[in-house]
Each structure stands twice: as C-alpha cells, then as structure tokens.
Design a protein around this motif. Sequence first.
Motif, mmCIF file in Angstrom:
data_model
loop_
_atom_site.group_PDB
_atom_site.id
_atom_site.type_symbol
_atom_site.label_atom_id
_atom_site.label_comp_id
_atom_site.label_asym_id
_atom_site.label_seq_id
_atom_site.Cartn_x
_atom_site.Cartn_y
_atom_site.Cartn_z
ATOM 1 N N ILE A 10 1.010 -1.405 -0.238
ATOM 2 C CA ILE A 10 0.062 -0.303 0.481
ATOM 3 C C ILE A 10 0.957 1.853 -0.142
ATOM 4 O O ILE A 10 1.319 1.516 0.729
ATOM 5 C CB ILE A 10 -0.848 0.080 1.012
ATOM 6 N N ARG A 11 0.800 1.371 -1.740
ATOM 7 C CA ARG A 11 1.896 2.512 -1.250
ATOM 8 C C ARG A 11 0.584 4.430 -1.608
ATOM 9 O O ARG A 11 1.911 5.240 -1.450
ATOM 10 C CB ARG A 11 2.886 2.800 -2.507
ATOM 11 N N LYS A 12 -0.520 4.320 -1.969
ATOM 12 C CA LYS A 12 -0.632 5.112 -2.204
ATOM 13 C C LYS A 12 -2.216 5.532 -0.940
ATOM 14 O O LYS A 12 -2.545 4.975 -1.148
ATOM 15 C CB LYS A 12 -1.146 4.790 -3.737
ATOM 16 N N ALA A 13 -2.704 5.864 -1.130
ATOM 17 C CA ALA A 13 -3.594 7.219 -0.367
ATOM 18 C C ALA A 13 -4.486 7.962 -1.157
ATOM 19 O O ALA A 13 -3.962 8.669 -1.360
ATOM 20 C CB ALA A 13 -3.590 7.922 1.085
ATOM 21 N N VAL A 14 -6.349 7.970 -0.944
ATOM 22 C CA VAL A 14 -7.120 8.912 -1.324
ATOM 23 C C VAL A 14 -7.377 9.881 -0.560
ATOM 24 O O VAL A 14 -7.820 9.242 0.216
ATOM 25 C CB VAL A 14 -7.636 8.153 -2.105
ATOM 26 N N GLN A 58 2.952 8.409 -1.166
ATOM 27 C CA GLN A 58 1.589 8.915 -2.722
ATOM 28 C C GLN A 58 0.935 9.590 -1.660
ATOM 29 O O GLN A 58 -0.208 8.753 -1.504
ATOM 30 C CB GLN A 58 1.484 7.946 -4.063
ATOM 31 N N LEU A 59 0.187 10.779 -2.319
ATOM 32 C CA LEU A 59 -1.067 11.001 -1.513
ATOM 33 C C LEU A 59 -1.864 11.969 -2.785
ATOM 34 O O LEU A 59 -1.035 12.334 -3.424
ATOM 35 C CB LEU A 59 -0.519 12.256 -0.471
ATOM 36 N N ILE A 60 -2.738 11.561 -3.023
ATOM 37 C CA ILE A 60 -3.864 11.843 -4.020
ATOM 38 C C ILE A 60 -5.066 13.032 -3.105
ATOM 39 O O ILE A 60 -5.795 12.390 -2.296
ATOM 40 C CB ILE A 60 -4.531 10.609 -4.728
ATOM 41 N N ALA A 122 -9.692 9.658 -8.688
ATOM 42 C CA ALA A 122 -8.287 9.281 -8.615
ATOM 43 C C ALA A 122 -8.054 8.299 -9.214
ATOM 44 O O ALA A 122 -7.358 8.009 -9.008
ATOM 45 C CB ALA A 122 -8.073 8.995 -6.952
ATOM 46 N N ARG A 123 -8.998 7.399 -10.389
ATOM 47 C CA ARG A 123 -8.468 6.237 -10.549
ATOM 48 C C ARG A 123 -7.659 6.175 -12.075
ATOM 49 O O ARG A 123 -6.504 5.451 -11.516
ATOM 50 C CB ARG A 123 -10.102 6.185 -11.915
ATOM 51 N N ALA A 124 -7.683 7.244 -12.683
ATOM 52 C CA ALA A 124 -5.894 7.220 -12.754
ATOM 53 C C ALA A 124 -4.555 7.348 -12.354
ATOM 54 O O ALA A 124 -3.491 6.879 -13.221
ATOM 55 C CB ALA A 124 -5.850 8.743 -14.195
ATOM 56 N N ILE A 125 -4.225 7.830 -11.262
ATOM 57 C CA ILE A 125 -2.935 7.541 -10.170
ATOM 58 C C ILE A 125 -2.837 6.759 -9.409
ATOM 59 O O ILE A 125 -2.131 5.683 -9.443
ATOM 60 C CB ILE A 125 -3.258 9.720 -9.135
ATOM 61 N N VAL A 126 -4.301 5.891 -9.379
ATOM 62 C CA VAL A 126 -4.186 4.819 -8.619
ATOM 63 C C VAL A 126 -3.803 3.941 -9.543
ATOM 64 O O VAL A 126 -3.034 3.137 -9.183
ATOM 65 C CB VAL A 126 -6.203 4.620 -7.630
ATOM 66 N N GLY A 127 -3.913 3.592 -10.741
ATOM 67 C CA GLY A 127 -3.646 3.051 -11.584
ATOM 68 C C GLY A 127 -4.120 1.658 -10.872
ATOM 69 O O GLY A 127 -5.535 1.377 -10.595
ATOM 70 N N ASP A 128 -3.207 0.033 -10.830
ATOM 71 C CA ASP A 128 -3.651 -1.301 -10.896
ATOM 72 C C ASP A 128 -3.105 -1.350 -9.082
ATOM 73 O O ASP A 128 -2.494 -2.658 -9.160
ATOM 74 C CB ASP A 128 -2.690 -1.774 -11.417
ATOM 75 N N GLU A 129 -2.739 -0.292 -8.592
ATOM 76 C CA GLU A 129 -2.172 -1.166 -7.516
ATOM 77 C C GLU A 129 -3.129 -0.578 -5.898
ATOM 78 O O GLU A 129 -4.502 -0.046 -6.231
ATOM 79 C CB GLU A 129 -1.395 0.748 -6.784
ATOM 80 N N PRO A 130 -3.631 -1.690 -5.815
ATOM 81 C CA PRO A 130 -4.193 -1.647 -3.890
ATOM 82 C C PRO A 130 -4.203 0.093 -3.594
ATOM 83 O O PRO A 130 -2.874 0.178 -2.655
ATOM 84 C CB PRO A 130 -4.047 -2.211 -2.739
#
Length: 294
Positions: A10-14, A58-60, A122-130
Amino acid sequence: MTATTTRKPIRKAVFPVAGMGTRFLPATKAIPKEMLPIIDRPLIQYAVDEAREAGIDQLIFVTGRGKTALVEHFDHAYELEATMAGRDKSLAILEPTRIEPGNLVAVRQQVPLGLGHAIWCARAIVGDEPFAIFLPDELMIGKPGCMKQMVEAYDEVGGNLISVLEVPPEEVSSYGVIDPGARRGSLTEVRGLVEKPPREEAPSNLIISGRYILQPEVMRVLEGQAAGAGGEIQLTDAMARMIGQQPFHAVTFAGKRYDCGSKTGFIEATLAIALEREDLADEVRSIARRLLGD
C-alpha cells in the motif's frame, strides 16, 4: 483471487477533501474545513501523518473549488522559512508539512456526486495498485495509528479492508455497520454492509469508521455504478458488490475516534488531544474545572 500471490504494498492514499464544510460556516467560507486546527495542526495534517506512519508516500487529494490551501500547506513556505531562519528559530516544526517532490497530487471533483464519485476521480493516479482511503473528518488517534494497524492486517490477509469500531447497540442506527463472519483477534470477515439499520435489525455493533484499503478493481465497479442514497454514487454500494469476489475483512481499531465533521466532535477532539499533551494538559484541566464550577 489468491491474496497471497497477487498482493502489492500500500503506497498510495486518496483523501476526498472536496466537501464545502457547510456545518462549520462561516468559518469555512474561505478556509477548507480540513484546514481547521485541532490545537496547532490542521485536521488534514493528522490524516497525512497517519498515512506516512503506515508507510504510504504517495498522497492524492481529491479537491474542489476553493481548496488550494490544502496543497499549499504541504508546500515549501520560502518567506516564512527564511524569516524563521533569520531569527534563529528552528524549522523542525514545519518538517511534517513537507512532502517529497512529486508525492502529492491534486485532482478535481468538479461536481459533488458523492464519496464513491470522489474516489473514482483518482482512478488514473491509483492505476492498478491497491490503495488506502482517509476521510479526514474522522480523526483516529492510536499507537500505532489506525492505518498502520490496517496495513499490518493487509500484509497478513490481503484483499479489501475497512476499519470498524464497537459502539453501544443503541447507536448503530446512525452508522453503516458490517454483517460479520468469522472473527480472529481484531480481524473480522465481512459478509455484508448495512447502512444505518434499526437497532433491532442490525447484524452487529461494528460501525465503519473512515479508513479503507481497497483493491483497484473498485474503480471499475464505481465507473458503472448508478446513483444510490441521496442521488449520489456511494462507496459503500461499490464495496458491497466486491464482497464475495475478493477477500474482505474489517479491522477493529484499537484507539479513539473523533467525529470532527460535527461541532461537538471537533470540540471533543480538541479537548482530548490537549489533555494528552504535556505542554497543555495541566492548564487545560484547570480551565475546564473553572468553567464547570468544580
């Protein structure tokens, strides 16, 4: 789907922060509600600090009009820093507000179509990652923090996770609750989600509490999802459709939750955190006693 073979970190957060904060008007007319301070840190800072503690870098921010202060808070303030340095003041207090270049992205939710729609933006930035989701109005205080507890659980079971808290049965009708399956320690299998059930019909007293770890497939579910309650695209509806398709668990948070979306919850959080701080506790306790006439 086998979580142990497809798991990614888990590297990204919305952070859905596009709301207008009408419950706090007029204070929020020109200031985002997430910038209102609990003592000396804005509400958004608590959520970002919790994310970093959990290893998320990575913060969105999903923002709306008038929300530029949220991004600016995490930018370098050259004039302020130069002035402080010139007066031999430590810059350490500003360190938590600095984000590595490229690690903060803001996307716009042009129309208020609900939490599910905000996440979908935020779908384009999340991509294929959890990815993780933080609702900053829900101030979660614990050691370790709520998201770190969830990431530790994710490392064990993978799939999708939500944070939950136990509340008295008479309060369940005010929240979304889970239909629980097998339990093991703080982990509970989620068999279903029920929004604000009557007390006598509630499947549990475990309420959903503003932190999520979701697989990227939720974006495809949201893309084709019709509006639900209130005419909005609901994240709860999308999660419910994923139950049974992927592993889904709840993590009972070992800590305190403060609903800072309400005025009384905001005041409670301010007092509670002040009473935990060595530099404030004695004076605040004395003020409280004086005001209460004790």
